[in-house]
Design an enzyme around this catalytic site. Sequence first.
Site, mmCIF file in Angstrom:
data_model
loop_
_atom_site.group_PDB
_atom_site.id
_atom_site.type_symbol
_atom_site.label_atom_id
_atom_site.label_comp_id
_atom_site.label_asym_id
_atom_site.label_seq_id
_atom_site.Cartn_x
_atom_site.Cartn_y
_atom_site.Cartn_z
ATOM 1 N N ARG A 103 -30.805 -26.790 19.510
ATOM 2 C CA ARG A 103 -29.655 -26.789 20.419
ATOM 3 C C ARG A 103 -30.122 -26.498 21.831
ATOM 4 N NH1 ARG A 103 -25.039 -22.187 20.082
ATOM 5 N NH2 ARG A 103 -26.823 -20.980 20.821
ATOM 6 N N THR A 107 -26.602 -26.968 27.579
ATOM 7 C CA THR A 107 -25.509 -27.899 27.276
ATOM 8 C C THR A 107 -24.904 -27.669 25.900
ATOM 9 O OG1 THR A 107 -26.976 -29.546 26.282
ATOM 10 C CG2 THR A 107 -26.695 -29.634 28.669
ATOM 11 N N ASP A 203 -30.624 -13.604 17.320
ATOM 12 C CA ASP A 203 -31.218 -14.893 17.006
ATOM 13 C C ASP A 203 -31.935 -14.790 15.663
ATOM 14 O OD1 ASP A 203 -33.496 -16.908 16.913
ATOM 15 O OD2 ASP A 203 -32.493 -17.556 18.760
ATOM 16 N N ASP A 206 -35.746 -15.699 15.639
ATOM 17 C CA ASP A 206 -36.584 -14.679 16.252
ATOM 18 C C ASP A 206 -36.715 -13.442 15.366
ATOM 19 O OD1 ASP A 206 -36.931 -16.319 18.392
ATOM 20 O OD2 ASP A 206 -35.603 -15.227 19.749
#
Length: 213
Positions: A103, A107, A203, A206
């Site tokens: 992603r 945007t 995340d 991560d």
Amino acid sequence: MRTQVVDHPLVSHKLTTLRDVRTDSPTFRRLTDELVTLLAYEATRGIRVESVDITTPVSPTTGVKLSTPTPLVVPILRAGLGMLDGMMRLLPTAEVGFLGMVRNEDTLEVHTYAERLPDDLSGRQVYVLDPMLATGGTLAAAIRFLVDRGADDITAICLLAAPEGCERLENEIADLTVPVSVVTAAMDERLNEKGYIVPGLGDAGDRLYGVAH
């Protein structure tokens, strides 16, 4: 689209530790593995089976086995890899495909950068592994990709989901005739301005593997 939030104390317990910022990567990976197995148990209630005749030590009987073609498990790279072992523990005879989607953080659009899947998925049940159903764009793109290959039944297993992501996903696949289900450990409050789930767990990639530079 059917959405199921798995209401089980062990699911809630493991998810709480996953959310905790103090949980290190090795513990995060182990708990993700355990949590996915619990979610997969619910997600596979509709898995296709067929009758098979066997003989026990006492007498003949009829049981069931997984139908052919076997299910396909598709982790979305990279974070979905952290869910694969937990899924395969429950479905060791399933085949595995891979779909790389990323992603754009500015945007929020989704780009497919890699795939390793059969060319023809006709008649296949597919289980998609994606830890976070956040904006819904990645999962919607993945489902369309799989339907285009012929998949006729898709279940997504997610650690967490956001209401906005579920709504977008439902809207973007509304024209599909293929049944789609989402199984998740929790429906969180909302997305923040960066598209992260709140309260979420950060995340997932991560936290599973460390920050990739």
